[in-house]
Structures are given as C-alpha cells and as structure tokens.
Design a protein around this motif. Sequence first.
Motif, short mmCIF file in Angstrom:
data_model
loop_
_atom_site.label_atom_id
_atom_site.label_comp_id
_atom_site.label_asym_id
_atom_site.label_seq_id
_atom_site.Cartn_x
_atom_site.Cartn_y
_atom_site.Cartn_z
N ARG A 174 0.86 -1.18 0.00
CA ARG A 174 0.00 0.00 0.00
C ARG A 174 0.90 1.23 0.00
N THR A 175 0.47 2.26 -0.70
CA THR A 175 1.23 3.50 -0.77
C THR A 175 0.56 4.57 0.07
N HIS A 176 1.36 5.24 0.88
CA HIS A 176 0.89 6.40 1.65
C HIS A 176 1.64 7.62 1.14
N SER A 177 0.93 8.69 0.90
CA SER A 177 1.55 9.96 0.54
C SER A 177 1.51 10.85 1.76
N LEU A 178 2.61 11.53 2.00
CA LEU A 178 2.66 12.46 3.12
C LEU A 178 3.58 13.62 2.79
N ILE A 228 6.51 16.09 4.08
CA ILE A 228 7.59 16.32 5.04
C ILE A 228 8.30 17.59 4.63
N ASP A 229 8.27 18.58 5.50
CA ASP A 229 8.88 19.88 5.22
C ASP A 229 8.40 20.48 3.90
N GLY A 230 7.11 20.35 3.65
CA GLY A 230 6.53 20.94 2.46
C GLY A 230 6.67 20.10 1.20
N MET A 231 7.40 19.03 1.27
CA MET A 231 7.59 18.17 0.09
C MET A 231 6.70 16.95 0.22
N VAL A 232 5.97 16.64 -0.84
CA VAL A 232 5.12 15.46 -0.84
C VAL A 232 5.98 14.27 -1.23
N THR A 233 5.88 13.22 -0.44
CA THR A 233 6.61 11.99 -0.73
C THR A 233 5.65 10.81 -0.59
N SER A 234 5.93 9.77 -1.31
CA SER A 234 5.12 8.55 -1.24
C SER A 234 5.98 7.42 -0.72
N VAL A 235 5.39 6.63 0.15
CA VAL A 235 6.08 5.47 0.73
C VAL A 235 5.21 4.25 0.45
N ARG A 236 5.83 3.24 -0.14
CA ARG A 236 5.10 2.00 -0.47
C ARG A 236 5.71 0.85 0.33
N MET A 237 4.87 0.20 1.14
CA MET A 237 5.30 -0.94 1.94
C MET A 237 4.15 -1.93 2.06
N GLU A 238 4.50 -3.10 2.54
CA GLU A 238 3.51 -4.14 2.79
C GLU A 238 2.64 -3.72 3.98
N ASN A 239 1.38 -4.19 3.95
CA ASN A 239 0.42 -3.85 5.01
C ASN A 239 0.91 -4.25 6.40
N ALA A 240 1.65 -5.34 6.50
CA ALA A 240 2.16 -5.76 7.81
C ALA A 240 3.02 -4.67 8.44
N PHE A 241 3.86 -4.02 7.65
CA PHE A 241 4.71 -2.95 8.17
C PHE A 241 3.86 -1.73 8.55
N TRP A 242 2.86 -1.39 7.72
CA TRP A 242 1.99 -0.26 8.04
C TRP A 242 1.27 -0.49 9.35
N GLN A 243 0.84 -1.73 9.59
CA GLN A 243 0.13 -2.03 10.84
C GLN A 243 1.03 -1.83 12.05
N VAL A 244 2.27 -2.28 11.96
CA VAL A 244 3.20 -2.13 13.08
C VAL A 244 3.50 -0.65 13.31
N LEU A 245 3.75 0.09 12.23
CA LEU A 245 4.05 1.51 12.37
C LEU A 245 2.86 2.28 12.92
N ALA A 246 1.64 1.90 12.53
CA ALA A 246 0.44 2.55 13.06
C ALA A 246 0.31 2.31 14.57
N GLU A 247 0.62 1.11 15.02
CA GLU A 247 0.59 0.82 16.46
C GLU A 247 1.63 1.66 17.19
N LEU A 248 2.81 1.74 16.61
CA LEU A 248 3.89 2.52 17.20
C LEU A 248 3.48 3.99 17.33
N ALA A 249 2.88 4.54 16.29
CA ALA A 249 2.44 5.94 16.32
C ALA A 249 1.36 6.15 17.38
N GLU A 250 0.41 5.24 17.42
CA GLU A 250 -0.70 5.36 18.36
C GLU A 250 -0.22 5.34 19.82
N ARG A 251 0.83 4.59 20.07
CA ARG A 251 1.35 4.51 21.45
C ARG A 251 1.76 5.88 21.98
#
Length: 126
Positions: free
Chosen positions: A16-20, A22-45
């Motif tokens: 899955r690709t997420h666009s975000l 950073i410092d005014g620059m749009v960047t896209s990050v593409r990773m497997e859903n398993a990684f997104w799930q772990v990173l989302a948990e980390l952020a939520e903490r």
Amino acid sequence: MCKLFINADPELWLSRTHSLRIDGMVTSVRMENAFWQVLAELAERDGMNLPQMITRLYHESIDAGHDLGNFTSFLRVCALRYLELQLSGDVPRDTRVPIASLDADRILAGKTGEPPTPDVVSKARH
C-alpha cells in the motif's frame, strides 16, 4: 515450519502506498500492510497519527546525522526493531505505555529495568 507463514492473511503482504508531506515536500512510501500495521501501532502509542510519526522519525534521523537514501527501508527496520524490542522485553507489550516514556539510553545500553506502569505513563502523555 512454512505452514505458520504461508497460512498468514494474504492482506499482510499486499503493498500500500501512503503519501505524506515532510517539510513541504510530498513523498510517497510504499510498503507491505504488515509494516503499516506495526508503524500505526507505534504511532498510536505516543498519541500520533502515522504521518506525524513518520515525519518525526525523519527529522530525528536527519538530526542524528543519518543518510536516509532509502527511507522506506528505514521505516521497515523501525517496524522490525519495535517488534524486536517488544520480544526482548525492553519495550512493554502494553500499548498504553508510550515509547516516549521509556528510557532509550538505558535500553540502548542493554540495561533493562522495570517498564513504566500505565498510570505513570499517563502523566508522560500530558
């Protein structure tokens, strides 16, 4: 052995690709859903959404002098490192305990101590 892995939910390895921004620059990050799930948990903490946490990781890494030529790989390693630290007991599995409340220097020095309790942690969030 393989059955434990091949019978996992196929959604976990779909990318899955997420666009975000950073410092005014749009960047896209593409990773497997398993990684997104772990990173989302980390952020939520730590009370952040995913773009906030990724931006923070980016800035702190740059401030530490890291070359983030492959930012997606860096994020994958962050997700794996988080899971590794949970398995070792250095990061509590209780997701109510924010990462910011932990003594990073102690963890990096290999000195494990009693993890903070959720009531102590609630003070760290405010």
